[in-house]
Design an enzyme around this catalytic site. Structure first.
Site, mmCIF file in Angstrom:
data_model
loop_
_atom_site.group_PDB
_atom_site.id
_atom_site.type_symbol
_atom_site.label_atom_id
_atom_site.label_comp_id
_atom_site.label_asym_id
_atom_site.label_seq_id
_atom_site.Cartn_x
_atom_site.Cartn_y
_atom_site.Cartn_z
ATOM 1 N N LYS A 41 32.430 41.988 34.205
ATOM 2 C CA LYS A 41 32.919 41.937 35.589
ATOM 3 C C LYS A 41 31.810 42.360 36.557
ATOM 4 O O LYS A 41 31.628 41.768 37.618
ATOM 5 C CB LYS A 41 34.150 42.833 35.760
ATOM 6 C CG LYS A 41 35.384 42.260 35.069
ATOM 7 C CD LYS A 41 36.543 43.247 34.953
ATOM 8 C CE LYS A 41 37.656 42.630 34.121
ATOM 9 N NZ LYS A 41 38.786 43.517 33.849
ATOM 10 N N GLN A 85 41.205 49.235 34.555
ATOM 11 C CA GLN A 85 40.898 48.521 33.314
ATOM 12 C C GLN A 85 41.899 48.920 32.228
ATOM 13 O O GLN A 85 42.101 50.102 31.968
ATOM 14 C CB GLN A 85 39.455 48.837 32.885
ATOM 15 C CG GLN A 85 38.979 48.058 31.682
ATOM 16 C CD GLN A 85 38.910 46.548 31.921
ATOM 17 O OE1 GLN A 85 38.697 46.090 33.033
ATOM 18 N NE2 GLN A 85 39.100 45.778 30.873
ATOM 19 N N ASP A 108 43.854 41.974 40.440
ATOM 20 C CA ASP A 108 44.318 41.530 39.118
ATOM 21 C C ASP A 108 45.635 40.750 39.257
ATOM 22 O O ASP A 108 45.993 39.975 38.379
ATOM 23 C CB ASP A 108 44.607 42.750 38.215
ATOM 24 C CG ASP A 108 43.511 43.010 37.187
ATOM 25 O OD1 ASP A 108 42.810 42.054 36.799
ATOM 26 O OD2 ASP A 108 43.370 44.172 36.768
HETATM 27 N N1 GUN Z 1 41.789 44.418 30.017
HETATM 28 C C1 GUN Z 1 41.604 43.209 29.420
HETATM 29 N N2 GUN Z 1 41.689 42.215 30.323
HETATM 30 C C2 GUN Z 1 41.947 42.794 31.519
HETATM 31 C C3 GUN Z 1 42.137 42.283 32.833
HETATM 32 O O1 GUN Z 1 42.099 41.072 33.116
HETATM 33 N N3 GUN Z 1 42.363 43.218 33.813
HETATM 34 C C4 GUN Z 1 42.430 44.554 33.527
HETATM 35 N N4 GUN Z 1 42.676 45.389 34.530
HETATM 36 N N5 GUN Z 1 42.256 45.051 32.316
HETATM 37 C C5 GUN Z 1 42.015 44.173 31.329
#
Ligand code: GUN
Length: 261
Positions: A41, A85, A108
């Site tokens: 990210k 996360q 998200d």
């Molecule tokens: N953990 C795995 N994929 C994601 C995601 O798309 N967003 C978040 N916040 N945590 C994750």
């Protein structure tokens, strides 16, 4: 044929390039898999010039500390996006914590009231529109009804005027559904779909693999057993390097204030 999701993800990222915005990532503990996702990210944000800061809290952080940090970030005008996360340590109430994020910064899209659609289904719908032009009247089968992918995707594909069949672990004759559809979205987390679930004639099928799991050798894989698929009659998204790249790119687009659908 594998769909080149990397190019499509770059196309999404290009939409966010030069847009003002900053992403705050709250990471609790040091799960190695989360480290990899968070780094991805950060890299995507860097590519398009969006700031990204990771707020790391220890695994034994108290819930009030996380809530306090979210409150502070909610009122910090610098940040246009905040994510927690996942997974959080097991004793923490994920939904409760994620729902503390301001709706306008919930990039998200986990909260149903958020200003944003959840990233994975949004990326899938956008990709399907690139591949098929219009989804009007398309026959789409979704296998899996989880709250992050399968369930929101049902409504989002209906909104595109697709004919949507929602299949799940109790569906009888699953193969009859998956063989018939123009579009099959797999979101079960079970590495079990071989060629017997798909047709070999009557036109190409598009198969979107939104599963993430590990095979018996510990290798990251999706729901599809790709080695046992006849690629000549199918467009298939790979794992890794498929839906996950689109999800990340949509997150960055949201942070830059861009919605794709
Ligand atoms: N953990 C795995 N994929 C994601 C995601 O798309 N967003 C978040 N916040 N945590 C994750």
């Amino acid at each position: 044929m594998f769909v080149d999701c990397k190019s499509y993800a770059n196309e999404i990222l290009a939409k966010a390039k030069g847009r003002p915005g900053a992403l705050a990532i709250i990471q609790v503990g040091d799960d190695p898999r989360s480290d990899v996702y968070v780094r991805g990210k950060e890299r995507d944000c860097e590519k398009v010039g969006i700031d990204c800061n990771v707020f790391k809290l220890p695994r034994n952080a108290d819930i009030f500390e996380i809530e306090g940090l979210i409150d502070q970030l909610n009122s910090d005008r610098e940040y246009t996006g905040i994510i927690v996360q996942l997974p959080l340590p097991t004793y923490m109430p994920e939904d409760h914590i994620c729902q503390r994020i301001a709706l306008s910064k919930d990039v998200d899209g986990f909260n149903p009231q958020s200003d944003f659609h959840p990233c994975t289904p949004e990326g899938i719908v956008w990709l399907l529109k690139q591949l098929h032009g219009s989804l009007d009247g398309a026959e789409a089968v979704i296998v899996g009804r989880g709250k992050l992918v399968g369930a929101p995707l049902q409504k989002m594909l209906l909104d595109q005027n697709a004919t949507v069949t929602a299949c799940h672990s109790h569906t009888r004759n699953l193969k009859e559904h998956t063989k018939w559809a123009d579009i099959v979205i797999l979101a079960t987390g079970k590495h079990m779909f071989d060629q017997s679930y798909f047709r070999t004639s009557l036109g190409r099928q598009t198969v979107i693999d939104a599963g993430i799991t590990f095979d018996e050798t510990g290798r990251l894989c999706g729901d599809l057993i790709t080695e046992q698929i006849d690629h000549s009659n199918m467009n298939v998204t790979p794992v890794p390097g498929g839906v996950g790249l689109l999800t990340r790119a949509v997150l960055v687009a949201h942070t830059g204030g861009v919605n794709l659908i």
